[in-house]
Design an enzyme around this catalytic site. Structure first.
Site, short mmCIF file in Angstrom:
data_model
loop_
_atom_site.label_atom_id
_atom_site.label_comp_id
_atom_site.label_asym_id
_atom_site.label_seq_id
_atom_site.Cartn_x
_atom_site.Cartn_y
_atom_site.Cartn_z
N TYR A 124 1.03 -1.31 -0.08
CA TYR A 124 -0.14 -0.11 -0.08
C TYR A 124 0.89 1.13 -0.18
O TYR A 124 1.73 1.60 1.00
CB TYR A 124 -1.01 -0.08 1.36
CG TYR A 124 -1.84 -1.11 1.27
CD1 TYR A 124 -2.17 -1.76 0.20
CD2 TYR A 124 -2.53 -1.37 2.61
CE1 TYR A 124 -3.20 -2.90 0.21
CE2 TYR A 124 -3.48 -2.48 2.47
CZ TYR A 124 -3.88 -2.98 1.57
OH TYR A 124 -4.79 -4.10 1.38
N LEU A 158 -17.92 -2.13 1.86
CA LEU A 158 -18.80 -1.20 1.12
C LEU A 158 -18.86 -1.25 -0.41
O LEU A 158 -19.08 -0.27 -0.81
CB LEU A 158 -18.72 0.27 1.96
CG LEU A 158 -18.84 0.39 3.27
CD1 LEU A 158 -18.56 1.48 3.99
CD2 LEU A 158 -20.43 -0.21 3.48
N ARG A 218 -16.24 -0.76 -2.42
CA ARG A 218 -15.40 0.45 -2.83
C ARG A 218 -16.16 1.53 -2.90
O ARG A 218 -16.09 2.56 -3.83
CB ARG A 218 -14.71 0.03 -4.25
CG ARG A 218 -13.89 -1.07 -3.94
CD ARG A 218 -13.16 -1.38 -5.21
NE ARG A 218 -12.14 -2.59 -5.16
CZ ARG A 218 -10.82 -2.57 -4.85
NH1 ARG A 218 -10.49 -1.66 -4.50
NH2 ARG A 218 -10.08 -3.93 -4.74
N GLY A 219 -17.18 1.80 -1.82
CA GLY A 219 -17.84 2.92 -1.80
C GLY A 219 -19.36 2.89 -2.58
O GLY A 219 -20.24 3.88 -2.32
#
Length: 328
Positions: free
Chosen positions: A56, A205, A207-208
């Site tokens: 990341y 979620l 990815r939104g």
């Protein structure tokens, strides 16, 4: 916040964790100051299960959260991952589950985080060139050395899970799981329960999309990973938004947000499930934490299950070159 046990004999962690990836990549520009405030707010609210990875931000995310982890180490259950190698010019070039790479990645993560031990160390993806037994054997040696407490896998199928557990107990499996992507219910979650492995949903979620705030891909910032994901493109995106409209109807009746409803549904799937919604903003974090107090009725769950069936979502999760990295 109440706690849940990861696996049949694993540690107690907060029922909701915090995915930290988006603080350093994936969804547009980061804000380090707000991200650090979000980390502290999470801990203040009882969200103590923090999730990062070596890849990341190409190590940047571990460096970002490191000072907070060191300051409040006794409050934190810390997870990070190895197994994805970096290429030239900041690209992810390949999977590398070799024993040498795993040992090196662990040492590098410990250095970036500034800690002596990692609570949960995942193999980020299975390397098809390396038997899972070899990868897990290398990770088990890190446990013996006192550098790691518990082991996990990410995006592993039932066969790989069984082979891994024959070498060393796997405490947690991290894979995508949400109302929008229920495929793990068919084989993976039953295998986890058979083997005593906790299940940690990432992107709970979607990815939104399950937040109900997305209306068009035009709103995605440069560098947003969703610009390259099939589920957020063309007709697939339009059809997925129609599904989310149904979620919003139920949320309105329950007087909660769509995000809270989606997370409450996941939490109701079993006490062995610990979602890790990611955010870099305190407002979103606080909303997500509100889901832990939302009790769904049998009718609520039935309505959601009928709309979001196991095959309801439209479009692949990743482009073809990255779908090859998912073990089924």
């Amino acid at each position: 916040m109440h706690q849940r046990r990861l696996g049949s004999n694993g540690p107690l962690v907060s029922a909701l964790g915090l995915g930290c990836a988006g603080m350093s990549e994936c969804y547009g520009p980061g804000d380090d100051v707000e991200s650090v405030r979000t980390l502290h707010r999470a801990l203040d609210l009882g969200v103590t299960f923090l999730d990062t990875a070596a890849t990341y931000g190409f190590g940047g995310n571990e460096r970002l959260i490191g000072p907070v982890v060191r300051e409040r180490r006794h409050e934190i259950f810390l997870a990070t991952k190895c197994g994805i190698s970096g290429g030239a010019a900041g690209t992810r070039s390949a999977l590398d589950g070799s024993p040498a790479a795993i040992a090196r990645s662990c040492d590098e993560s410990l250095m970036r985080l500034g800690v002596d031990v990692i609570d949960l160390f995942y193999l980020h993806r299975l390397d098809p060139q390396v038997p899972v037994e070899e990868s897990v054997g290398a990770m088990a040696r890190l446990v013996d050395a006192g550098k790691v407490r518990y082991l996990g896998l990410s995006e592993a199928g039932p066969s790989a899970l069984r082979r891994a557990c024959a070498v060393h107990q796997i405490t947690a499996l991290q894979s995508e799981y949400s109302l929008w992507w229920r495929e793990p219910e068919a084989q993976v979650i039953p295998a986890c329960r058979e083997l005593g492995i906790g299940f940690v949903p990432f992107s709970p979620l979607g990815r939104g999309i399950l937040s109900g705030t997305l209306t068009s891909s035009d709103a995605f910032a440069r560098g947003d990973v969703r610009l390259h994901l099939p589920r957020f493109q063309g007709d697939s995106f339009k059809q997925n938004l129609e599904l989310v409209a149904e979620l919003e109807k139920v949320a309105k009746v329950r007087a909660c947000s769509s995000s809270q409803l989606a997370l409450a549904w996941l939490l109701a799937r079993g006490d062995d499930i610990v979602p890790i919604p990611g955010t870099k903003r305190r407002t979103h974090l606080e909303s997500n934490v509100g889901a832990t107090a939302l009790a769904l009725s049998a009718d609520d769950i039935a309505t959601l299950n009928a709309t979001f069936t196991l095959t309801a979502g439209f479009g692949e999760r990743y482009p073809p070159e990255f779908m090859k990295w998912v073990d089924r």
